[in-house]
Motif scaffolding. Structure first.
Motif, PDB file in Angstrom:
ATOM      1  N   ALA A  87       0.569  -1.119  -0.105  1.00 55.73           N
ATOM      2  CA  ALA A  87       0.153  -0.086  -0.128  1.00 55.73           C
ATOM      3  C   ALA A  87       0.863   1.149   0.345  1.00 55.73           C
ATOM      4  CB  ALA A  87      -1.094   0.269   1.192  1.00 55.73           C
ATOM      5  N   ALA A  88       2.181   1.323   0.933  1.00 55.46           N
ATOM      6  CA  ALA A  88       2.698   2.226   0.967  1.00 55.46           C
ATOM      7  C   ALA A  88       4.202   1.812   0.948  1.00 55.46           C
ATOM      8  CB  ALA A  88       2.153   3.199   2.251  1.00 55.46           C
ATOM      9  N   PRO A  89       5.045   1.087   0.077  1.00 57.94           N
ATOM     10  CA  PRO A  89       6.398   0.942  -0.098  1.00 57.94           C
ATOM     11  C   PRO A  89       6.755   2.309   0.370  1.00 57.94           C
ATOM     12  CG  PRO A  89       5.769   1.231  -2.412  1.00 57.94           C
ATOM     13  CD  PRO A  89       4.576   1.574  -1.343  1.00 57.94           C
ATOM     14  N   SER A  90       6.975   3.279  -0.266  1.00 58.96           N
ATOM     15  CA  SER A  90       7.681   4.288   0.085  1.00 58.96           C
ATOM     16  C   SER A  90       8.094   5.080   1.811  1.00 58.96           C
ATOM     17  CB  SER A  90       8.171   5.265  -0.314  1.00 58.96           C
ATOM     18  OG  SER A  90       6.788   6.503  -0.913  1.00 58.96           O
ATOM     19  N   GLU A  91       7.090   4.308   2.527  1.00 58.87           N
ATOM     20  CA  GLU A  91       6.243   4.693   3.631  1.00 58.87           C
ATOM     21  C   GLU A  91       6.987   4.468   4.818  1.00 58.87           C
ATOM     22  OE1 GLU A  91       3.134   7.074   3.659  1.00 58.87           O
ATOM     23  OE2 GLU A  91       3.316   8.294   1.121  1.00 58.87           O
ATOM     24  N   GLY A  92       7.489   4.108   6.729  1.00 57.67           N
ATOM     25  CA  GLY A  92       7.201   3.862   6.969  1.00 57.67           C
ATOM     26  C   GLY A  92       8.189   2.207   7.148  1.00 57.67           C
ATOM     27  N   LEU A  93       9.472   2.443   7.667  1.00 58.43           N
ATOM     28  CA  LEU A  93      10.873   1.404   7.359  1.00 58.43           C
ATOM     29  C   LEU A  93      11.333   1.331   8.847  1.00 58.43           C
ATOM     30  CD1 LEU A  93      12.167   0.148   4.386  1.00 58.43           C
ATOM     31  CD2 LEU A  93      13.835   1.369   5.800  1.00 58.43           C
ATOM     32  N   SER A  94      11.066  -0.445   9.287  1.00 56.93           N
ATOM     33  CA  SER A  94      12.280  -0.068  10.095  1.00 56.93           C
ATOM     34  C   SER A  94      13.354  -1.325   9.928  1.00 56.93           C
ATOM     35  CB  SER A  94      11.221  -1.129  10.919  1.00 56.93           C
ATOM     36  OG  SER A  94      11.987  -1.337  12.338  1.00 56.93           O
ATOM     37  N   LEU A  95      14.254  -0.781  10.736  1.00 54.42           N
ATOM     38  CA  LEU A  95      16.022  -0.515  10.724  1.00 54.42           C
ATOM     39  C   LEU A  95      15.743  -2.879  12.054  1.00 54.42           C
ATOM     40  CD1 LEU A  95      18.227   1.071   9.387  1.00 54.42           C
ATOM     41  CD2 LEU A  95      17.126   0.393   7.824  1.00 54.42           C
ATOM     42  N   ILE A  96      15.988  -3.479  11.614  1.00 49.86           N
ATOM     43  CA  ILE A  96      15.787  -4.962  12.781  1.00 49.86           C
ATOM     44  C   ILE A  96      16.797  -5.616  12.755  1.00 49.86           C
ATOM     45  CG2 ILE A  96      14.729  -6.434  13.098  1.00 49.86           C
ATOM     46  CD1 ILE A  96      12.339  -4.425  12.718  1.00 49.86           C
ATOM     47  N   GLY A  97      17.548  -5.755  14.379  1.00 47.41           N
ATOM     48  CA  GLY A  97      18.820  -5.829  14.375  1.00 47.41           C
ATOM     49  C   GLY A  97      18.852  -7.290  14.620  1.00 47.41           C
ATOM     50  N   ALA A  98      19.760  -8.078  13.860  1.00 46.42           N
ATOM     51  CA  ALA A  98      19.880  -9.860  13.904  1.00 46.42           C
ATOM     52  C   ALA A  98      19.044 -10.312  15.624  1.00 46.42           C
ATOM     53  CB  ALA A  98      21.205  -9.866  14.058  1.00 46.42           C
ATOM     54  N   ASP A  99      18.788  -9.225  15.990  1.00 43.97           N
ATOM     55  CA  ASP A  99      17.669 -10.329  17.484  1.00 43.97           C
ATOM     56  C   ASP A  99      16.161 -10.674  17.544  1.00 43.97           C
ATOM     57  OD1 ASP A  99      17.305  -7.367  17.892  1.00 43.97           O
ATOM     58  OD2 ASP A  99      17.915  -7.680  19.591  1.00 43.97           O
ATOM     59  N   GLY A 100      15.733  -9.460  15.900  1.00 42.19           N
ATOM     60  CA  GLY A 100      14.803  -9.022  16.091  1.00 42.19           C
ATOM     61  C   GLY A 100      13.864  -8.091  16.573  1.00 42.19           C
ATOM     62  N   HIS A 101      14.410  -6.944  17.295  1.00 43.91           N
ATOM     63  CA  HIS A 101      14.332  -5.750  17.940  1.00 43.91           C
ATOM     64  C   HIS A 101      14.106  -5.098  16.523  1.00 43.91           C
ATOM     65  CE1 HIS A 101      14.865  -8.059  20.881  1.00 43.91           C
ATOM     66  NE2 HIS A 101      13.175  -7.398  21.617  1.00 43.91           N
ATOM     67  N   GLU A 102      13.526  -3.723  16.596  1.00 46.61           N
ATOM     68  CA  GLU A 102      13.422  -2.609  16.216  1.00 46.61           C
ATOM     69  C   GLU A 102      14.449  -1.720  16.587  1.00 46.61           C
ATOM     70  OE1 GLU A 102      10.910   1.436  15.906  1.00 46.61           O
ATOM     71  OE2 GLU A 102      10.275  -0.549  14.214  1.00 46.61           O
TER      72      GLU A 102
END
Length: 165
Positions: free
Chosen positions: A46-61
């Motif tokens: 729906a909004a590919p250029s909005e809302g991006l999270s960088l997630i660590g190897a442990d699964g946390h944002e």
């Protein structure tokens, strides 16, 4: 390793680089480097250029990015490279055949990545996106296929597809 600091409009300075093993490394203002960072879109369709999270190897944002266009070109390019691998969704340009008009059925298609074959388990696995002509098809093995506009498919492909819609 080429290191460049980036500043987001609403975020403190961070660095994002690719290490010698090809993994993304995010260093936050506290100086801690997080290796193996994975970018994940909040709304990939729906909004590919909005809302991006960088997630660590442990699964946390580790870092939230409101809009990709807030990033400098170098950081955006690194993230786009990672997303391209993660979000591999071939585009169907032709439906060559279907094994039956009831599900499950085996579909043979031509995509932008070459010919492919998949099993459609249920008609509900074909989802309409933003109108009547954009589709997302989920294959039985979890692979996703996109049809950006059914009206540009050839006549035979449209006829086969209409039997499932």
């Amino acid at each position: 390793m080429n290191t460049t600091a980036f500043t987001l409009v609403s975020s403190p300075v961070f660095t994002l680089v690719r290490n010698a093993h090809g993994r993304l490394v995010l260093t936050l203002p506290d100086g801690i480097a997080h290796e193996g960072v994975t970018p994940v879109r909040a709304f990939p369709i729906a909004a590919p250029s909005e809302g991006l999270s960088l997630i660590g190897a442990d699964g946390h944002e580790l870092l939230w990015i409101d809009r990709l266009d807030q990033l400098p070109e170098a950081a955006r390019r690194l993230i786009d490279e990672e997303l391209a691998v993660r979000e591999f969704v071939p585009t169907i340009s032709q439906i060559t055949s279907v094994s039956s008009f009831s599900t499950p059925s085996t579909w043979t298609v031509v995509t932008d990545k070459g010919p492919a074959q998949f099993v459609l388990k249920a008609e509900e696995d074909i989802r309409r996106l933003g109108g009547r002509t954009r589709l997302l098809i989920a294959a039985g093995d979890g692979m996703q296929f996109r049809v950006p506009d059914t009206t540009v498919l050839d006549k035979q492909s449209r006829r086969l597809l209409e039997r499932f819609l």
